[in-house]
Design a protein around this motif. Structure first.
Motif, PDB file in Angstrom:
ATOM      1  N   LEU A  69      -4.570   4.675  -9.804  1.00 34.95           N
ATOM      2  CA  LEU A  69      -4.373   5.981  -9.598  1.00 34.95           C
ATOM      3  C   LEU A  69      -5.293   6.933  -9.478  1.00 34.95           C
ATOM      4  O   LEU A  69      -5.112   7.795  -8.951  1.00 34.95           O
ATOM      5  CB  LEU A  69      -3.061   6.231 -10.445  1.00 34.95           C
ATOM      6  N   GLU A  70      -6.433   6.538  -9.812  1.00 34.06           N
ATOM      7  CA  GLU A  70      -7.648   7.598  -9.740  1.00 34.06           C
ATOM      8  C   GLU A  70      -7.853   7.849  -8.262  1.00 34.06           C
ATOM      9  O   GLU A  70      -8.467   8.994  -8.131  1.00 34.06           O
ATOM     10  CB  GLU A  70      -8.772   7.074 -10.547  1.00 34.06           C
ATOM     11  N   SER A  71      -7.669   7.023  -7.408  1.00 30.52           N
ATOM     12  CA  SER A  71      -8.142   7.315  -6.139  1.00 30.52           C
ATOM     13  C   SER A  71      -7.212   7.897  -5.183  1.00 30.52           C
ATOM     14  O   SER A  71      -7.431   8.423  -3.902  1.00 30.52           O
ATOM     15  CB  SER A  71      -8.637   6.184  -5.269  1.00 30.52           C
ATOM     16  N   LEU A  72      -5.868   8.340  -5.563  1.00 33.94           N
ATOM     17  CA  LEU A  72      -4.870   8.822  -4.763  1.00 33.94           C
ATOM     18  C   LEU A  72      -5.106  10.482  -4.727  1.00 33.94           C
ATOM     19  O   LEU A  72      -5.648  11.097  -5.623  1.00 33.94           O
ATOM     20  CB  LEU A  72      -3.622   8.689  -5.586  1.00 33.94           C
ATOM     21  N   GLU A  73      -5.053  10.829  -3.388  1.00 29.07           N
ATOM     22  CA  GLU A  73      -4.996  12.231  -3.056  1.00 29.07           C
ATOM     23  C   GLU A  73      -3.887  12.997  -3.936  1.00 29.07           C
ATOM     24  O   GLU A  73      -2.790  12.575  -3.371  1.00 29.07           O
ATOM     25  CB  GLU A  73      -5.169  12.448  -1.521  1.00 29.07           C
ATOM     26  N   VAL A 101       0.424   2.644 -19.170  1.00 28.45           N
ATOM     27  CA  VAL A 101       0.410   1.401 -18.512  1.00 28.45           C
ATOM     28  C   VAL A 101       1.151   1.128 -17.023  1.00 28.45           C
ATOM     29  O   VAL A 101       2.204   1.856 -16.971  1.00 28.45           O
ATOM     30  CB  VAL A 101       0.964   0.357 -19.510  1.00 28.45           C
ATOM     31  N   LEU A 102       0.470   0.604 -16.165  1.00 29.82           N
ATOM     32  CA  LEU A 102       0.953   0.480 -14.913  1.00 29.82           C
ATOM     33  C   LEU A 102       2.135  -0.481 -14.743  1.00 29.82           C
ATOM     34  O   LEU A 102       1.592  -1.524 -15.248  1.00 29.82           O
ATOM     35  CB  LEU A 102       0.229   0.412 -13.739  1.00 29.82           C
ATOM     36  N   THR A 103       3.449  -0.287 -14.842  1.00 32.20           N
ATOM     37  CA  THR A 103       4.308  -1.316 -15.068  1.00 32.20           C
ATOM     38  C   THR A 103       5.085  -1.996 -13.920  1.00 32.20           C
ATOM     39  O   THR A 103       5.606  -3.074 -13.837  1.00 32.20           O
ATOM     40  CB  THR A 103       5.618  -0.580 -15.958  1.00 32.20           C
ATOM     41  N   ASP A 104       4.771  -1.100 -12.556  1.00 33.79           N
ATOM     42  CA  ASP A 104       5.313  -1.547 -11.442  1.00 33.79           C
ATOM     43  C   ASP A 104       4.724  -0.747 -10.056  1.00 33.79           C
ATOM     44  O   ASP A 104       4.536   0.379 -10.288  1.00 33.79           O
ATOM     45  CB  ASP A 104       6.825  -1.505 -11.361  1.00 33.79           C
ATOM     46  N   PHE A 119       4.750   4.248  -7.891  1.00 34.58           N
ATOM     47  CA  PHE A 119       4.057   3.845  -9.194  1.00 34.58           C
ATOM     48  C   PHE A 119       4.985   4.041 -10.280  1.00 34.58           C
ATOM     49  O   PHE A 119       5.215   5.313 -10.537  1.00 34.58           O
ATOM     50  CB  PHE A 119       2.599   4.370  -9.004  1.00 34.58           C
ATOM     51  N   ILE A 120       5.128   3.085 -11.172  1.00 37.86           N
ATOM     52  CA  ILE A 120       5.877   3.377 -12.255  1.00 37.86           C
ATOM     53  C   ILE A 120       4.830   3.354 -13.311  1.00 37.86           C
ATOM     54  O   ILE A 120       4.123   2.209 -13.520  1.00 37.86           O
ATOM     55  CB  ILE A 120       7.025   2.525 -12.710  1.00 37.86           C
ATOM     56  N   LEU A 121       4.866   4.195 -14.260  1.00 31.73           N
ATOM     57  CA  LEU A 121       3.901   4.479 -15.486  1.00 31.73           C
ATOM     58  C   LEU A 121       4.655   4.355 -16.640  1.00 31.73           C
ATOM     59  O   LEU A 121       6.006   5.225 -16.794  1.00 31.73           O
ATOM     60  CB  LEU A 121       3.013   5.570 -15.311  1.00 31.73           C
ATOM     61  N   GLU A 122       4.256   3.721 -17.561  1.00 27.87           N
ATOM     62  CA  GLU A 122       4.890   3.899 -19.062  1.00 27.87           C
ATOM     63  C   GLU A 122       3.724   4.326 -19.989  1.00 27.87           C
ATOM     64  O   GLU A 122       2.615   3.936 -20.018  1.00 27.87           O
ATOM     65  CB  GLU A 122       5.313   2.639 -19.487  1.00 27.87           C
ATOM     66  N   THR A 123       4.185   5.565 -20.746  1.00 28.75           N
ATOM     67  CA  THR A 123       3.275   5.800 -21.614  1.00 28.75           C
ATOM     68  C   THR A 123       3.987   5.505 -23.042  1.00 28.75           C
ATOM     69  O   THR A 123       5.136   5.816 -23.120  1.00 28.75           O
ATOM     70  CB  THR A 123       3.068   7.406 -21.658  1.00 28.75           C
ATOM     71  N   ARG A 124       3.090   4.831 -23.949  1.00 23.32           N
ATOM     72  CA  ARG A 124       3.539   4.507 -25.152  1.00 23.32           C
ATOM     73  C   ARG A 124       2.777   5.443 -26.483  1.00 23.32           C
ATOM     74  O   ARG A 124       1.721   5.399 -26.184  1.00 23.32           O
ATOM     75  CB  ARG A 124       3.251   3.038 -25.612  1.00 23.32           C
ATOM     76  N   GLY A 125       3.378   5.973 -27.315  1.00 21.87           N
ATOM     77  CA  GLY A 125       3.029   6.806 -28.299  1.00 21.87           C
ATOM     78  C   GLY A 125       3.301   6.019 -29.490  1.00 21.87           C
ATOM     79  O   GLY A 125       4.585   5.950 -29.861  1.00 21.87           O
ATOM     80  N   TYR A 142       3.808   8.282  -3.784  1.00 26.84           N
ATOM     81  CA  TYR A 142       2.630   8.552  -2.998  1.00 26.84           C
ATOM     82  C   TYR A 142       3.212   8.319  -1.471  1.00 26.84           C
ATOM     83  O   TYR A 142       3.488   7.206  -0.883  1.00 26.84           O
ATOM     84  CB  TYR A 142       1.562   7.364  -3.207  1.00 26.84           C
ATOM     85  N   ARG A 143       2.838   9.453  -0.635  1.00 30.83           N
ATOM     86  CA  ARG A 143       3.217   9.358   0.816  1.00 30.83           C
ATOM     87  C   ARG A 143       2.183   9.659   1.556  1.00 30.83           C
ATOM     88  O   ARG A 143       1.097  10.128   1.356  1.00 30.83           O
ATOM     89  CB  ARG A 143       4.381  10.672   1.017  1.00 30.83           C
TER      90      ARG A 143
END
Length: 143
Positions: A69-73, A101-104, A119-125, A142-143
């Motif tokens: 995801l770092e390179s996305l505008e 974690v990128l999950t999907d 992009f589906i992100l899961e944050t675990r604490g 992202y479009r």
């Protein structure tokens, strides 16, 4: 754009100490005057160790993104959805170790034409003992 081999990629782990002032400031910002978020004596009288954080409080944790995801505008991204699940409330004094974690990743055709990538992100604490405290699921479009 869609590289499914990136599913499972993780950010670096970040540690957050939950502070009373941050809980109060967040509760004020969202306009919630629940005394659990503002009055420590009230929270303690109800069995909590300290002030309780509002349910969306982990949104204040500034987490690094997984590498894909770092390179996305930024101007082409939308925050699509977010949900939180808890095993227990977050309280002032907690120290939480969090990871993204990128999950999907999947693609859909937009209503006005053009492809959109989800992009589906899961944050675990977790607490310092490794017990899961919360999970946050975020959809980035992202479009």
């Amino acid at each position: 754009m869609i590289d499914r081999s990136q599913i499972g990629s993780r950010s670096e782990v970040r540690e957050f100490e939950v502070e009373k002032g941050a809980i109060r400031a967040f509760a004020n910002a969202i306009g919630d005057d629940n005394p659990l978020y503002h009055d420590e004596a009230y929270a303690r009288a109800r069995g909590f160790a300290s002030l309780v954080a509002p349910p969306t409080f982990p949104a204040t944790f500034r987490m690094p993104k997984p590498p894909v995801l770092e390179s996305l505008e930024l101007r082409r991204t939308l925050h699509g959805e977010q949900e939180f699940t808890y095993t227990r409330p977050i309280v002032a004094g907690d120290i939480l170790r969090c990871v993204n974690v990128l999950t999907d990743i999947y693609e859909r055709e937009g209503k006005q034409g053009g492809k959109m990538v989800f992009f589906i992100l899961e944050t675990r604490g977790e607490d310092l003992e490794g017990n899961l405290v919360f999970t946050s699921k975020t959809t980035i479009i992202y479009r």
